[in-house]
Write a protein that holds these residues in place. Structure first.
Motif, PDB file in Angstrom:
ATOM      1  N   ASN A 186     -71.534  21.591 -87.291  1.00 31.02           N
ATOM      2  CA  ASN A 186     -72.257  20.758 -87.762  1.00 31.02           C
ATOM      3  C   ASN A 186     -73.083  19.947 -86.349  1.00 31.02           C
ATOM      4  O   ASN A 186     -72.474  19.766 -85.431  1.00 31.02           O
ATOM      5  CB  ASN A 186     -71.397  19.171 -88.046  1.00 31.02           C
ATOM      6  CG  ASN A 186     -70.478  19.522 -89.295  1.00 31.02           C
ATOM      7  OD1 ASN A 186     -70.671  20.793 -90.101  1.00 31.02           O
ATOM      8  ND2 ASN A 186     -69.712  18.562 -89.577  1.00 31.02           N
ATOM      9  N   CYS A 208     -68.095  22.925 -91.186  1.00 28.32           N
ATOM     10  CA  CYS A 208     -68.073  23.139 -92.393  1.00 28.32           C
ATOM     11  C   CYS A 208     -67.805  24.439 -92.711  1.00 28.32           C
ATOM     12  O   CYS A 208     -68.206  25.467 -92.135  1.00 28.32           O
ATOM     13  CB  CYS A 208     -69.346  22.731 -93.011  1.00 28.32           C
ATOM     14  SG  CYS A 208     -69.475  20.725 -93.101  1.00 28.32           S
ATOM     15  N   LYS A 247     -71.552  20.272 -96.630  1.00 27.99           N
ATOM     16  CA  LYS A 247     -72.234  19.470 -95.774  1.00 27.99           C
ATOM     17  C   LYS A 247     -72.593  18.181 -96.107  1.00 27.99           C
ATOM     18  O   LYS A 247     -72.732  17.166 -95.762  1.00 27.99           O
ATOM     19  CB  LYS A 247     -73.106  20.125 -94.872  1.00 27.99           C
ATOM     20  CG  LYS A 247     -72.982  21.192 -93.855  1.00 27.99           C
ATOM     21  CD  LYS A 247     -73.775  21.238 -92.775  1.00 27.99           C
ATOM     22  CE  LYS A 247     -73.256  21.723 -91.438  1.00 27.99           C
ATOM     23  NZ  LYS A 247     -73.152  23.019 -91.493  1.00 27.99           N
TER      24      LYS A 247
END
Ligand SMILES: [Mg+2]
Length: 434
Positions: A17, A143, A161
């Motif tokens: 991320n 993720c 996400k």
């Protein structure tokens, strides 16, 4: 009963991320929980944002000078990009992930596929373990998306996400078809791997607006209108894995287009034509990956060999807003050329580069009409470029071109003694007999 049992595929994609920001936070924990923006080379534009920065309205590709007020107001931390750090964190991430699956395919600096087909255990649980392990060992948030094909895995990652309640893991294989279809119906075609925002309007004209519409589309019919990748994508959405890694090359962060001349070039006009042509090529590549560049580079050089006077100069200009419009990119490259050209030298090579590339998806996801100053102008430019690429694909390279490219190109590579491309060009394949 057949002894060969076909197992349903289980493809994982693990994606960090806000990777650049997260990599910075590993070594500076003060950055946790506060808005952070990483800016491009020369500190031009935002190329990564923490969630907090996104929430404050910082856009992908936004120039630093435009953020000044927000930065002051909210104490946003601005960091220059540190590519060696990101590369090292990427290596550590990939090393950990390689322990989990028998087949690993690193797709980009912060994401990789794992083929977990046949690996025993609850795969959703394994995904949670991977996420926890990466966090524990190197403090990177990731993720994980899982599906029976790479395309579905990518979409699952997107779902993970965008939905914080999933805690970073989503597995399409855990759900019945009707639930999967509901999810797919909510995903626009532009989100699909290998489709992207560029093909979205064309699909939309065929009334294909969601991933579910595309899943239900006729692959043979779409093959005629698009490329073979589109046909495969339809199969992939139906759970049948058929896209190999090489077929959708990972987007490049920098595109360089350069070549040596066949002759020593002295005159300015020839350089103008060469730079225009190289930049046109680079811009085509940029659009193919749905990219927008934030900076433009141009260089010229004399031969490094021999006794003659030597000269090498290269300059980069940051753009006001990310662009993939050939006309603008060529004009900026020519501005640099004008700046670095010195009369009297014999030039042997020139080239251009597009750097600090951002994804159209990133920009559009932000739904910001003002990023480019005027959204309509951008839509027009995107459409125009689409038409230009389409004509050039159908009618041949450079059918539609910028005027500065010229027509004769006397400076191109000398290829008088070039052998035929026996294996790569249809015209050159050997003919036996008559
Ligand atoms: Mg990522």
């Amino acid at each position: 009963m057949s002894l060969v049992q076909t197992l349903p595929r289980s493809i994982f994609i693990i994606d960090a991320n806000n990777f650049y920001v997260s990599a910075q936070r590993v070594f500076d924990p003060k950055l946790w929980g506060i808005p952070v923006v990483v800016v491009s080379n020369n500190d031009g534009c935002a190329i990564a944002r923490s969630q907090e920065a996104k929430d404050l309205g910082i856009k992908m590709g936004e120039p630093l000078f435009k953020m000044r007020d927000l930065i002051k107001q909210h104490g946003i931390v601005v960091l220059s990009s540190n590519y060696p750090l990101y590369a090292d964190m990427s290596n550590r991430l990939m090393a950990i992930l390689s322990e989990y699956g028998p087949i690993q395919e690193v797709y980009s600096i912060d994401e990789c596929f794992l083929d977990m087909t046949g690996v025993s255990g609850d795969h959703t649980q394994i995904a949670r373990e991977i996420k926890a392990r990466v966090w524990k060992d190197i403090r990177l948030p990731v993720c994980v998306g899982i599906g029976t094909s790479k395309t579905l895995a990518k979409l699952a990652n997107h779902v993970a996400k965008k939905n914080p309640e999933m805690n970073g893991v989503y597995n399409f294989n855990d759900y019945e078809t009707n639930i999967v279809n509901e999810r797919l119906a909510a995903l626009p075609t532009g989100e699909i791997w290998g489709v992207g925002r560029r093909l979205e309007p064309k699909l939309s004209r065929l009334k294909i607006n969601s991933a579910l519409d595309l899943k239900n589309a006729n692959p043979e019919k779409l093959l005629k209108l698009f490329s073979v990748v589109m046909k495969k994508t339809i199969h992939e959405l139906n759970g049948e894995m058929c896209i190999d890694m090489e077929e959708i090359p990972p987007p490049k962060k920098e595109i360089i287009s350069s070549r040596s001349f066949g002759y020593k070039v002295k005159d300015y006009q020839s350089l103008v034509e060469a730079v225009s042509m190289y930049m046109s090529r680079a811009a085509e590549k940029l659009r193919l990956q749905n990219g927008f560049a934030n900076s433009v580079k141009c260089f010229i050089q004399t031969s490094p060999f021999g006794d003659g006077p030597k000269y090498f100069e290269s300059k980069m200009i940051g753009l006001k807003a990310p662009s993939n419009d050939t006309r603008l990119l060529v004009s900026v490259a020519l501005k640099i050329l004008e700046n670095i050209y010195i009369e009297g030298f014999e030039y042997i090579k020139c080239g251009v580069g597009l750097t600090d590339i951002v994804n159209l998806e990133d920009i559009v996801n932000d739904k910001q009409p003002d990023l480019f100053g005027n959204k309509q102008v951008v839509d027009k430019s995107v459409e125009l470029m689409e038409v230009m690429d389409c004509i050039n694909t159908k009618m041949g390279k450079n059918t539609v071109r910028v005027g500065t490219m010229g027509y004769k190109a006397p400076w191109t590579m000398k290829q008088e003694h070039l052998s035929p491309n026996y294996t790569t060009k249809w015209e050159d394949v050997l003919v036996v007999g008559d």
